[in-house]
Design a protein around this motif. Structure first.
Motif, PDB file in Angstrom:
ATOM      1  N   LYS A  19       0.862  -1.173   0.000  1.00 39.55           N
ATOM      2  CA  LYS A  19       0.000   0.000   0.000  1.00 39.55           C
ATOM      3  C   LYS A  19       0.901   1.226   0.000  1.00 39.55           C
ATOM      4  O   LYS A  19       1.715   1.394   0.891  1.00 39.55           O
ATOM      5  N   LYS A  20       0.753   2.055  -1.028  1.00 38.36           N
ATOM      6  CA  LYS A  20       1.594   3.232  -1.114  1.00 38.36           C
ATOM      7  C   LYS A  20       1.097   4.273  -0.132  1.00 38.36           C
ATOM      8  O   LYS A  20       0.003   4.773  -0.247  1.00 38.36           O
ATOM      9  N   GLN A  21       1.931   4.558   0.840  1.00 37.07           N
ATOM     10  CA  GLN A  21       1.604   5.641   1.750  1.00 37.07           C
ATOM     11  C   GLN A  21       2.832   6.517   1.891  1.00 37.07           C
ATOM     12  O   GLN A  21       3.947   6.064   1.749  1.00 37.07           O
ATOM     13  N   ILE A  22       2.582   7.784   2.138  1.00 34.34           N
ATOM     14  CA  ILE A  22       3.672   8.725   2.269  1.00 34.34           C
ATOM     15  C   ILE A  22       3.651   9.351   3.654  1.00 34.34           C
ATOM     16  O   ILE A  22       2.632   9.325   4.339  1.00 34.34           O
ATOM     17  N   ARG A  23       4.789   9.891   4.059  1.00 34.68           N
ATOM     18  CA  ARG A  23       4.853  10.608   5.327  1.00 34.68           C
ATOM     19  C   ARG A  23       4.715  12.094   5.041  1.00 34.68           C
ATOM     20  O   ARG A  23       5.406  12.635   4.189  1.00 34.68           O
ATOM     21  N   THR A  48       9.353  16.456  -0.224  1.00 38.67           N
ATOM     22  CA  THR A  48       9.912  15.873   0.997  1.00 38.67           C
ATOM     23  C   THR A  48      10.497  14.493   0.727  1.00 38.67           C
ATOM     24  O   THR A  48      10.170  13.853  -0.271  1.00 38.67           O
ATOM     25  N   GLN A  49      11.354  14.044   1.628  1.00 37.40           N
ATOM     26  CA  GLN A  49      11.923  12.710   1.522  1.00 37.40           C
ATOM     27  C   GLN A  49      10.872  11.647   1.800  1.00 37.40           C
ATOM     28  O   GLN A  49      11.027  10.503   1.411  1.00 37.40           O
ATOM     29  N   GLY A  50       9.796  12.015   2.488  1.00 37.87           N
ATOM     30  CA  GLY A  50       8.733  11.071   2.823  1.00 37.87           C
ATOM     31  C   GLY A  50       7.859  10.691   1.638  1.00 37.87           C
ATOM     32  O   GLY A  50       7.002   9.830   1.741  1.00 37.87           O
ATOM     33  N   GLY A  51       8.034  11.356   0.478  1.00 39.61           N
ATOM     34  CA  GLY A  51       7.280  10.996  -0.711  1.00 39.61           C
ATOM     35  C   GLY A  51       6.308  12.056  -1.194  1.00 39.61           C
ATOM     36  O   GLY A  51       5.808  11.973  -2.306  1.00 39.61           O
ATOM     37  N   GLY A  55       2.708  20.732  -4.255  1.00 40.34           N
ATOM     38  CA  GLY A  55       1.456  20.807  -4.996  1.00 40.34           C
ATOM     39  C   GLY A  55       0.496  19.664  -4.726  1.00 40.34           C
ATOM     40  O   GLY A  55      -0.653  19.721  -5.138  1.00 40.34           O
ATOM     41  N   ASP A  56       0.947  18.601  -4.037  1.00 38.06           N
ATOM     42  CA  ASP A  56       0.048  17.502  -3.693  1.00 38.06           C
ATOM     43  C   ASP A  56      -1.048  17.991  -2.760  1.00 38.06           C
ATOM     44  O   ASP A  56      -0.821  18.861  -1.911  1.00 38.06           O
ATOM     45  N   GLY A  74       3.915  17.990  12.992  1.00 43.68           N
ATOM     46  CA  GLY A  74       4.045  16.590  13.372  1.00 43.68           C
ATOM     47  C   GLY A  74       4.014  15.709  12.145  1.00 43.68           C
ATOM     48  O   GLY A  74       3.862  16.185  11.024  1.00 43.68           O
ATOM     49  N   ASP A  75       4.203  14.425  12.350  1.00 43.16           N
ATOM     50  CA  ASP A  75       4.199  13.466  11.247  1.00 43.16           C
ATOM     51  C   ASP A  75       2.823  12.856  11.073  1.00 43.16           C
ATOM     52  O   ASP A  75       2.205  12.421  12.036  1.00 43.16           O
ATOM     53  N   TYR A  76       2.369  12.804   9.841  1.00 51.16           N
ATOM     54  CA  TYR A  76       1.097  12.194   9.475  1.00 51.16           C
ATOM     55  C   TYR A  76       1.372  11.231   8.334  1.00 51.16           C
ATOM     56  O   TYR A  76       2.388  11.330   7.654  1.00 51.16           O
ATOM     57  N   TYR A  77       0.449  10.328   8.082  1.00 52.07           N
ATOM     58  CA  TYR A  77       0.615   9.372   6.994  1.00 52.07           C
ATOM     59  C   TYR A  77      -0.555   9.498   6.037  1.00 52.07           C
ATOM     60  O   TYR A  77      -1.703   9.583   6.462  1.00 52.07           O
ATOM     61  N   GLY A  78      -0.249   9.536   4.763  1.00 53.49           N
ATOM     62  CA  GLY A  78      -1.282   9.704   3.751  1.00 53.49           C
ATOM     63  C   GLY A  78      -1.331   8.519   2.806  1.00 53.49           C
ATOM     64  O   GLY A  78      -0.306   7.960   2.435  1.00 53.49           O
ATOM     65  N   LYS A  79      -2.529   8.152   2.429  1.00 53.25           N
ATOM     66  CA  LYS A  79      -2.744   7.070   1.464  1.00 53.25           C
ATOM     67  C   LYS A  79      -3.377   7.692   0.224  1.00 53.25           C
ATOM     68  O   LYS A  79      -4.330   8.466   0.330  1.00 53.25           O
ATOM     69  N   GLU A  80      -2.869   7.339  -0.943  1.00 56.04           N
ATOM     70  CA  GLU A  80      -3.350   7.913  -2.188  1.00 56.04           C
ATOM     71  C   GLU A  80      -4.807   7.540  -2.446  1.00 56.04           C
ATOM     72  O   GLU A  80      -5.211   6.404  -2.229  1.00 56.04           O
TER      73      GLU A  80
END
Length: 100
Positions: A19-23, A48-51, A55-56, A74-80
């Protein structure tokens, strides 16, 4: 000459799709805005290095931490999103989560 096996070679597990997720770093996003449907979102300000790329679009759902009119640091995680996966080029859209 080597031995070659013919026919069925046994059961093999299919590899799981990752599952592609980015930080997403909260400090690297723009002011919170709302779209026509009333959905809150922020734009990514930097690559960012997190992906995440500049513009996203990061869609905010549920109860997300905010400070004034910005996403709290803070750090969050996103799923496309499904709609974003259909696009070959250009900015992507992610749904945000607070845990991995």
């Amino acid at each position: 000459m080597g031995y070659k096996m013919k026919g069925f070679s046994g059961f093999q597990d299919k590899p799981k799709k990752s599952k592609k997720q980015i930080r997403i770093v909260g400090e690297d996003t723009s002011e919170i805005k709302k779209d026509k449907k009333g959905q809150s979102y922020v734009l990514q300000d930097y690559d960012t290095q997190g992906g995440a790329m500049k513009g996203d679009t990061i869609q905010l759902s549920g109860d997300f931490p905010k400070s004034e009119n910005y996403l709290m640091g803070g750090d969050y995680y996103g799923k496309e999103t499904k709609g974003s996966k259909k696009r070959k080029k250009g900015p992507k859209t992610y749904n945000i989560r607070t845990e991995e």
